[in-house]
Design a protein around this motif. Structure first.
Motif, mmCIF file in Angstrom:
data_model
loop_
_atom_site.group_PDB
_atom_site.id
_atom_site.type_symbol
_atom_site.label_atom_id
_atom_site.label_comp_id
_atom_site.label_asym_id
_atom_site.label_seq_id
_atom_site.Cartn_x
_atom_site.Cartn_y
_atom_site.Cartn_z
ATOM 1 N N CYS A 1 -7.234 155.183 83.840
ATOM 2 C CA CYS A 1 -6.713 155.224 85.217
ATOM 3 C C CYS A 1 -6.045 153.911 85.593
ATOM 4 N N LEU A 2 -6.664 152.796 85.233
ATOM 5 C CA LEU A 2 -6.083 151.485 85.520
ATOM 6 C C LEU A 2 -4.780 151.289 84.748
ATOM 7 N N VAL A 3 -4.736 151.749 83.518
ATOM 8 C CA VAL A 3 -3.507 151.666 82.721
ATOM 9 C C VAL A 3 -2.405 152.496 83.384
ATOM 10 N N PHE A 4 -2.730 153.703 83.849
ATOM 11 C CA PHE A 4 -1.728 154.526 84.531
ATOM 12 C C PHE A 4 -1.196 153.834 85.790
ATOM 13 N N TYR A 5 -2.081 153.200 86.552
ATOM 14 C CA TYR A 5 -1.638 152.477 87.748
ATOM 15 C C TYR A 5 -0.710 151.320 87.364
ATOM 16 N N GLN A 6 -1.057 150.620 86.301
ATOM 17 C CA GLN A 6 -0.231 149.515 85.823
ATOM 18 C C GLN A 6 1.139 150.021 85.368
ATOM 19 N N VAL A 7 1.173 151.178 84.739
ATOM 20 C CA VAL A 7 2.437 151.783 84.316
ATOM 21 C C VAL A 7 3.308 152.087 85.538
ATOM 22 N N ILE A 8 2.705 152.606 86.588
ATOM 23 C CA ILE A 8 3.456 152.899 87.821
ATOM 24 C C ILE A 8 4.059 151.619 88.394
ATOM 25 N N LEU A 9 3.270 150.550 88.413
ATOM 26 C CA LEU A 9 3.786 149.272 88.918
ATOM 27 C C LEU A 9 4.940 148.775 88.054
ATOM 28 N N GLY A 10 4.765 148.823 86.732
ATOM 29 C CA GLY A 10 5.822 148.374 85.825
ATOM 30 C C GLY A 10 7.087 149.209 85.966
ATOM 31 N N ASP A 11 6.910 150.517 86.091
ATOM 32 C CA ASP A 11 8.071 151.390 86.301
ATOM 33 C C ASP A 11 8.802 151.032 87.590
ATOM 34 N N ASN A 12 8.054 150.744 88.636
ATOM 35 C CA ASN A 12 8.678 150.344 89.905
ATOM 36 C C ASN A 12 9.467 149.051 89.755
ATOM 37 N N LEU A 13 8.937 148.110 88.987
ATOM 38 C CA LEU A 13 9.640 146.837 88.809
ATOM 39 C C LEU A 13 11.017 147.041 88.174
ATOM 40 N N VAL A 14 11.101 147.992 87.263
ATOM 41 C CA VAL A 14 12.376 148.234 86.592
ATOM 42 C C VAL A 14 13.234 149.240 87.348
ATOM 43 N N TRP A 15 12.669 150.411 87.639
ATOM 44 C CA TRP A 15 13.478 151.518 88.144
ATOM 45 C C TRP A 15 13.710 151.480 89.653
ATOM 46 N N VAL A 16 12.840 150.816 90.399
ATOM 47 C CA VAL A 16 13.034 150.719 91.847
ATOM 48 C C VAL A 16 13.634 149.363 92.205
ATOM 49 N N TYR A 17 13.054 148.287 91.668
ATOM 50 C CA TYR A 17 13.494 146.936 92.034
ATOM 51 C C TYR A 17 14.512 146.345 91.066
ATOM 52 N N GLY A 18 14.683 146.954 89.901
ATOM 53 C CA GLY A 18 15.753 146.567 88.987
ATOM 54 C C GLY A 18 15.609 145.224 88.310
ATOM 55 N N LEU A 19 14.398 144.758 88.083
ATOM 56 C CA LEU A 19 14.245 143.463 87.409
ATOM 57 C C LEU A 19 14.916 143.483 86.038
#
Length: 166
Positions: A134-152
């Motif tokens: 579950c923690l890994v899935f949450y971390q994946v969501i955060l990482g995805d947001n960094l790339v796909w939402v915020y465009g780092l």
């Protein structure tokens, strides 16, 4: 003084062609998820060989997460962390470091289980492993947001930051 010793940054704001952190971190994600899958299937089917597969997956995950963190820290430091992305990047960093300790501790626990009773797995271990997943899935969501939402490290966001638009 030492600026000429560092390689120039490219259009992704990196000294190498593209991000490495996501490549390495996908090994960690896959190993943790597959280890959990093998443990659950082994637990319910009685196939004890799957416990060995799970053990080695956790070993690889434990080593890989430290490599992922190394590149993650480099790439986070080189990212143009504008105001909107900074809180997400900070949470992602804290959870990443926490996961390194959690995965190492669970792998250590798994080593003890493997040494004492290689043909059985306590249900408490499966419960803790589920929390890890579950923690890994949450971390994946955060990482995805960094790339796909915020465009780092995407060329458009790097250019916008250099142009003063962020």
């Amino acid at each position: 003084m030492f600026d000429n010793l560092l390689p120039p940054l490219n259009e992704h704001n990196l000294p190498y062609p593209d991000t490495i952190h996501p490549i390495v971190v996908h090994f960690v994600i896959a190993m943790v998820l597959f280890a959990f899958f093998c443990d659950v299937v082994g637990y319910f089917t009685g196939n004890k060989k799957l416990y060995e597969v799970s053990w080695w997956n956790m070993c690889v995950a434990t080593v890989s997460i430290f490599i992922a963190i190394l590149f993650g820290q480099i790439e986070a430091g080189l990212a143009i962390a504008y105001d909107a992305v900074a809180p997400i990047l900070n949470i992602h960093t804290i959870i990443g470091w926490s996961l390194s300790g959690i995965i190492a501790a669970i792998t250590g626990w798994r080593y003890v289980i493997r040494s004492k009773t290689p043909d059985s797995l306590p249900s408490a271990y499966l419960g803790i492993s589920l929390l890890l997943v579950c923690l890994v899935f949450y971390q994946v969501i955060l990482g995805d947001n960094l790339v796909w939402v915020y465009g780092l490290h995407t060329t458009e966001v790097v250019q916008a930051a250099k142009d003063g638009l962020l």
